[in-house]
Design a protein around this motif. Sequence first.
Motif, PDB file in Angstrom:
ATOM      1  N   UNK A   1       1.214  -0.958  -0.218  1.00  0.00           N
ATOM      2  CA  UNK A   1       0.061   0.113  -0.365  1.00  0.00           C
ATOM      3  C   UNK A   1       0.788   1.257   0.421  1.00  0.00           C
ATOM      4  N   UNK A   2       1.627   0.894   1.542  1.00  0.00           N
ATOM      5  CA  UNK A   2       2.880   2.499   0.588  1.00  0.00           C
ATOM      6  C   UNK A   2       3.310   2.942  -0.564  1.00  0.00           C
ATOM      7  N   UNK A   3       3.629   1.969  -1.217  1.00  0.00           N
ATOM      8  CA  UNK A   3       4.401   1.087  -2.572  1.00  0.00           C
ATOM      9  C   UNK A   3       3.579   2.127  -3.857  1.00  0.00           C
ATOM     10  N   UNK A   4       2.324   2.025  -3.297  1.00  0.00           N
ATOM     11  CA  UNK A   4       1.130   2.541  -3.999  1.00  0.00           C
ATOM     12  C   UNK A   4       0.610   4.066  -3.857  1.00  0.00           C
ATOM     13  N   UNK A   5       1.218   4.446  -2.579  1.00  0.00           N
ATOM     14  CA  UNK A   5       0.812   6.211  -2.581  1.00  0.00           C
ATOM     15  C   UNK A   5      -0.568   5.603  -1.896  1.00  0.00           C
ATOM     16  N   UNK A   6      -1.070   4.981  -0.949  1.00  0.00           N
ATOM     17  CA  UNK A   6      -2.034   4.981  -1.195  1.00  0.00           C
ATOM     18  C   UNK A   6      -1.986   5.862   0.758  1.00  0.00           C
ATOM     19  N   UNK A   7      -2.933   6.279   1.035  1.00  0.00           N
ATOM     20  CA  UNK A   7      -3.163   6.954   2.205  1.00  0.00           C
ATOM     21  C   UNK A   7      -4.066   6.394   2.911  1.00  0.00           C
ATOM     22  N   UNK A   8      -5.178   6.383   2.886  1.00  0.00           N
ATOM     23  CA  UNK A   8      -6.817   5.767   3.582  1.00  0.00           C
ATOM     24  C   UNK A   8      -6.765   4.651   3.853  1.00  0.00           C
ATOM     25  N   UNK A   9      -7.153   3.473   4.252  1.00  0.00           N
ATOM     26  CA  UNK A   9      -8.154   2.309   4.541  1.00  0.00           C
ATOM     27  C   UNK A   9      -9.505   2.245   4.732  1.00  0.00           C
ATOM     28  N   UNK A  10      -9.913   2.233   4.185  1.00  0.00           N
ATOM     29  CA  UNK A  10     -11.491   2.318   4.779  1.00  0.00           C
ATOM     30  C   UNK A  10     -11.790   0.648   5.031  1.00  0.00           C
ATOM     31  N   UNK A  11     -12.592   0.240   5.835  1.00  0.00           N
ATOM     32  CA  UNK A  11     -12.519  -0.821   5.771  1.00  0.00           C
ATOM     33  C   UNK A  11     -13.822  -1.416   6.992  1.00  0.00           C
TER      34      UNK A  11
END
Lengths: 162, 199
Positions: free
Chosen positions: A11-21
């Motif tokens: 996720x960090x590599x992909x630049x994802x900032x928020x996981x909504x779950x």
Amino acid sequence: MFAPEEFISTLTELGITHVVWIPDTTLGQWDEALRAAPEIELVQVCREGEAWALAAGLYLGGAKPIVVIQCTGLFESGDSLRNIVHDYRLPIYALIGYRSFLNAASLPGDTCLKFTEPVLDAWALDTVFLKDESMKPQFAEHYRKCTEQQIPGICLMAEGAA
Amino acid sequence: MSTPQAMPLAEALAVIHQYRADAVVITTMGAAREWQTLEPHSKDLVYMPSSMGQGPPLGLGIAIAQPDQRVIVVNGDGCTLMNLGCLVTLAAQAPKNFTLVVVDNGVYEVTGGQATIGHPTKRADGQPLNLADLARAAGFIEVYEFDDAESFRFEHETLHEPGPVCIVLKTTHQTEDISARSPGPPTERIQALRAALQS
């Protein structure tokens, strides 16, 4: 399939900032690590329909969210998903756990096996299906493809028992 | 039994419109229809077509992504009942820049005025559902109730208090001129909001 640290580093590599779950038995194993991840904010909701709208708001505000839910939550999500990805055509990406695909021992006859793939087909969502460990790299590849094309996408991830 | 006091929806929305400052305003259902009669703003989202009940989480996402941007979501009571869990989600996230306004008339106005399940005629105790109490029980600290536009106007600063704020406005059931009003293509409007938020 993904160890917690491995999932977070992807996720960090992909630049994802928020996981909504909303966690399930499998996804929930990432809970502690996600809460501790400095670059990622975990946003928990009460029902999966909320997750799509909340992720859409994050996207509008300039964040890079991902929705993480179980396939039962996909079934619950219907109207919200329709509204966000079809009415408003927002490129929201989701990782969906496919309950019982690897092992239906605890829920014999689990109808998730009957409905998950047809429902995803019905929603006309660009989907990659990770059936086993060897397919894991396809998650990041597919996410990047969907982001580049500015389209919504789904990574369906096989899970074991409920 | 006396008729409870309530304000016309148009008067309630006029107060929000006047005192929004630079807030994002997301309107749903009857409020979305009526909001279109007011001067537009680049940070408006007339949430039509909608997924009923999903206006608050949509606004919450914006509020989390942009903590310095006030977000006001104007939701109906029917929409709120459709997704009561969002009150708990909002209270848990506790964004200081978020205001939920619930316009409560006890009916599904856009479908012809059928009573919601929270209407006194549908409840065993014959009392109206208290949405402000529900918000408090969910964890909202700042909760306000107004049943006339002048009181709301006088207390308009509640819209911008450190949140999450919940304001319940008792509104009358509009029976005339409730025909649908189109705000235009949804994809263009949502992209315009995104551009306004990122400019």
